[in-house]
Enzyme design. Structure first.
Site, mmCIF file in Angstrom:
data_model
loop_
_atom_site.group_PDB
_atom_site.id
_atom_site.type_symbol
_atom_site.label_atom_id
_atom_site.label_comp_id
_atom_site.label_asym_id
_atom_site.label_seq_id
_atom_site.Cartn_x
_atom_site.Cartn_y
_atom_site.Cartn_z
ATOM 1 N N GLY A 152 -0.861 5.976 0.034
ATOM 2 C CA GLY A 152 -2.276 6.146 -0.260
ATOM 3 C C GLY A 152 -3.121 5.168 0.525
ATOM 4 N N CYS A 153 -4.419 5.420 0.593
ATOM 5 C CA CYS A 153 -5.309 4.575 1.389
ATOM 6 C C CYS A 153 -5.425 3.172 0.790
ATOM 7 C CB CYS A 153 -6.682 5.228 1.539
ATOM 8 S SG CYS A 153 -7.424 5.812 -0.006
ATOM 9 N N TYR A 154 -5.736 3.087 -0.507
ATOM 10 C CA TYR A 154 -5.832 1.767 -1.141
ATOM 11 C C TYR A 154 -4.505 1.009 -1.075
ATOM 12 C CZ TYR A 154 -10.420 2.727 -3.373
ATOM 13 O OH TYR A 154 -11.744 2.975 -3.637
ATOM 14 N N THR A 156 -2.173 1.161 1.103
ATOM 15 C CA THR A 156 -1.912 0.687 2.464
ATOM 16 C C THR A 156 -2.624 -0.639 2.728
ATOM 17 O OG1 THR A 156 -1.607 2.946 3.267
ATOM 18 C CG2 THR A 156 -2.155 1.269 4.912
ATOM 19 N N ALA A 157 -3.926 -0.684 2.457
ATOM 20 C CA ALA A 157 -4.681 -1.926 2.678
ATOM 21 C C ALA A 157 -4.152 -3.049 1.789
ATOM 22 C CB ALA A 157 -6.169 -1.686 2.416
#
Lengths: 349, 349, 349, 349
Positions: A152-154, A156-157
């Site tokens: 997911g995007c969150y 990953t960061a």
């Protein structure tokens, strides 16, 4: 051109799908041979996305595993939760490799999936064979995988910002707090009051506190890395901008460290990993500095007064947080250089 | 009209000053009789601020305590750090009351001021007689004060979100982390790369980590409220919007509490305080919901898994974080109803 | 408070309705006694609009003329096209006065309405008795009216920018081109791809070229003022901002004039009209300079090389273009000072 | 890599220069061997532009024609007005080819340059040998040129939208009105009140009416194409976004034409020109649909009521309006395919 790898994209009319198209058009070893959308099949993709005018003149295909197999060798599924859990097994059976951008194969436990996604989970054996495609951490497993679950995007960061310090034992796993902020494109192309311009512009809002479905995904990896159960506080906010995620991460240091120590640790951990850039002392990345690119940029601020470190980690949610990372996984899966087709300079300003 | 209180504004060409003008134009008991700017004296204020055309046709005055006294009874100083520390004593001596919007009188310790502001501090006895104008906490001291130090924008959002729980002993003071986000107007009207549109638009950035001069102001009040030394982690970010601050506050609960418990505690604490609105369970305020108004809106999310509470507190940085709070202090100082001239409905959307 | 005029708002959950609430909360002579929404009746208005928390604690009423009459004397209808044409006659019959913010009573010809709005027109006699509430042009007719048709947002900016020059015969009516730009709130609160944040942010687009339903409204007034049939080219664009309209107007001068000539002409025409402000030579208004206020600001640029004048006219589309102008009309209708409750300073920045 | 063309960029710390770097990093036949800045020589380019971290690790060079010649074969000058007029002749003399992105060589008449730019003009013979690099119109002259003057951003959008209709005699040259809108990056990276975030956000403003220095450049080409003196009305506005220009162009048709007629005319004119895309009937391009790319997209709306046509033309001001067009000119100059290194898909959303 005939020798390029043929790929299909299911969910081509969402932001993840259309970003895959943008990036793959520049990929030297792969070509998109089928753009697929259950809702808009039969219409030209450029009709709903005029930026693709004269670039993609083809019509959207419907979802049919056999037809996809006739056109492609690898499939990206950029579909809403609950779709790929059913579709991916059919695609695998048809002899296709699958990279799924949804949450359907990210959580190893079907119960946890059901609890956070409120959808029927994928079959247990499919969950087991799916590889979690966070290449900087699990890159070895990605090579040769048949089914990759793109993070997911969150997560990953957050994970790229946390893993090296956690793996080294430098931070106390019980003290992790992640204050995350995302641009609006993360909410997808669906129209609702929650994505309405006049409601979001000149507005900053928090949402889904303690309820975001990316929490178990983050905790699963943190637990794996720490070798013990990790529970984190994770908060999401919506920023009045289209692209970009920043995770501002807080944790207590297990012993005294400086910014330089952390910079050294992270640069070592990510050595040879082209998409993570660690900033120098006293400098923190901003989301625009990675916009349009596959980079994750990281910076640190140790506070000796409180014994805590603040870690800033930024990505473009649609690239490193979705389509770019999926192509990075394709590259690894195919045995290609990780950078292939992804060495874009960020778009600035 | 002759019976209205006469007020002067030093620093009328900054955003804080011009917001004071906007709000005071609607005040039934006060009128602005002198707009003052050292840099633009002699020019019409509406020249640099055309939104004031035909509303304020007067020229900007220079800074001269005697001349100000001839025109006004109360002075707002909305000046850069290091100006009011010298000017306010002169204004007080001239028989004027002063409400200072800068940081010059907020810290009781001259040493701490010097360390964080890198400027010469105000005289010790001036610091001692200055009242910290966080009306919801120190309202009693504000009444009848001669010199009021208006709180900073970040401290206002942070402290209103923290004080009731800290005062009640519900949170552990050693666990406080504040992740704060501000619109760009907080940086003032000065032109720099740091306020350049193309650098900030579609960008989210962190700045001054562990170095923001509002940290000691926050800790001073937290220490006072807790009755013990409190050190907090405080991070500031710039949001691509003009107005608004959100403080996302994290702290560990000293014992098990629910969202409802906290809502009850805060509603009791702020009973009779018209500018703090506490949201119902599961609802968190967004910055736009207070835009243009003097409200501070607060919401909660207790996470039973981690034993932490997340508190969301939002204000308009130029109103409750600056000009509006200063007028609220004027009202209290003069013995007027706190709401006088401030009962604006937020501008939405 | 008992002596205030009681007003009801039909369509309170749209942006026009909620802006009426904002402005009327500050009106000294009127109070909103019923907020009405057919779709959300029975729920608290503050639920969908949290910025109204603790300001409006009442529930939304349904649409029932008799019930409205029991609560109010004047009704604002801020409803989609095709609603007020049916509702207003019932309200009038019940003894209420009506100010309609929709397009239903703006066009005198039912045929023209049907052609542009694709809806059934209001009855001919209702169209005839409706007064077009462009107060600066038709103020005399507004006084004592029973049914006022509030002008559209684009027509307000356009007509206030054009009427004085056209009435004076200074411009050639056959050469009028209006290039208009609007913030997104003009599209209402309905969610669609056309109001989706990620589609509009960092984007500037033209829409409905030669097809906008405000074209006949503009031409009707221009024809009336010119005393001959006027056809204009009118283009609309969407600006990535929430509030504000600019009309950039082009026309050929009938004889040589200077900026000063035009400034003089307009200041004379609008003498005594508090909401129109004419800028000095070489200065043009920007939309933010009227934001949140009822002002229409105007500037000029004569080009002696081409014999054309460019006129810049700006308003806040939700205030002077909708709710503010409607209250201005209420003031005139009731015989009050036009400025009553409307003398807000624009919100800047 | 050794066989790539070596290029230098003077003015690498402006937005035009840094965009050249972004695009040239992806160019298969050219490489940037020297980034040059008079003001920041000796510092790493990535220091001021962290998005270039680990991509460009070199230091900025100073301006020295001999040193440039030692490193490069072609030079892009992306400098403020008044610099290239002096520098380019020196670079040419040193044996370098020059593509100038400033206005210094665009106007054939030194007098006209001086009048509009208020700077000393380039030498007459340098003006004469400079080729105006609007490739879709003057492509043949570009091939083999030594000194190319890259068109301005507004002129590019305007001229590509006007030239085919004007060349065909379909529009009356005396009726041309161009209402142009630009994102803020067009104003460069210099900090001023005019580029201040809080002044521009949620604001739409007109500027330099009838005074913009791009007017003579537009008229020069229109005059050349029409074969008679053409004077146009040209207005510029600032849109609260970073990238993108839209020119909304109005002109009277010389005889009755339909949208289809115009679409056909333009598609014929731009046949074989890969960067101009003409939209279908009833569809107009938005700026985001070309963002980050070298496309110019065009759409039409004929109004039979007024006999006018409205033409919508959009570009990314930093790509087709500056760096991308300059590279397109480099490609043509070198005899390469026009598309080389420029076939980016626009970044959407």
């Amino acid at each position: 051109m005939g020798s390029k790898l043929k790929v299909a994209i299911v969910g081509s009319t969402g932001y993840g799908g259309v970003e895959l198209i943008r990036l793959l058009e520049a990929h030297p070893l792969a070509e998109v041979t089928s753009v697929i959308s259950s809702s808009s099949a039969g219409t030209p993709i450029a009709e709903g996305f005029p930026h693709l005018s004269e670039i993609r003149t083809d019509l959207l295909d419907g979802i049919d595993p056999a037809a996809i197999k006739a056109k492609a060798d690898v499939v990206f599924t950029a579909t809403p939760a609950g779709v790929a859990s059913k579709l991916a097994p059919q695609l695998l059976e048809a002899g296709l490799k699958v990279i799924d951008l949804s949450g359907d194969f990210r959580l190893k436990s079907p119960e946890v999936y059901e609890q956070w996604y409120k959808k029927e989970p994928a079959a247990e054996h499919d969950l087991q064979r799916a590889v979690f495609g966070l290449a900087e951490v699990y890159g070895d497993q990605v090579k040769g995988a048949e089914l990759i679950s793109n993070p997911g995007c969150y997560p990953t960061a957050t994970l790229l910002g946390l893993v090296p310090a956690l793996a080294a034992g430098w931070i106390d796993p019980s003290t992790i707090i992640v204050d995350a902020k995302s641009g609006v494109s993360g909410a997808g192309r669906g129209a609702s009051l929650g994505t309405h311009y006049s409601e979001l512009n000149e507005n900053f809002k928090a949402y889904k506190l303690n309820k975001h479905q990316h929490i178990p995904e983050i905790e699963q990896v943190l637990t794996d890395v720490a070798g013990r159960e990790v529970t984190a506080t994770f908060t999401t906010h919506l920023v009045p901008m289209t692209r970009g995620i920043m995770a501002t991460i807080y944790a207590s240091l297990t012993e005294s460290r400086t910014d330089r120590d952390l910079i050294g640790l992270y640069r070592d951990y990510y050595h040879g990993r082209p998409f993570v850039r660690v900033r120098n002392e006293g400098i923190w990345p901003a989301t625009k500095e990675v916009s349009g690119s596959n980079y994750c940029d990281i910076g640190f601020a140790v506070d000796s007064r409180t014994g805590r470190v603040t870690i800033i980690s930024v990505i473009d949610n649609l690239v490193k947080g979705a389509a770019g990372q999926a192509i990075q996984n394709l590259n690894l899966m195919m045995g290609w250089d990780e950078l292939t087709g992804l060495n874009f300079v960020p778009v600035y300003p």
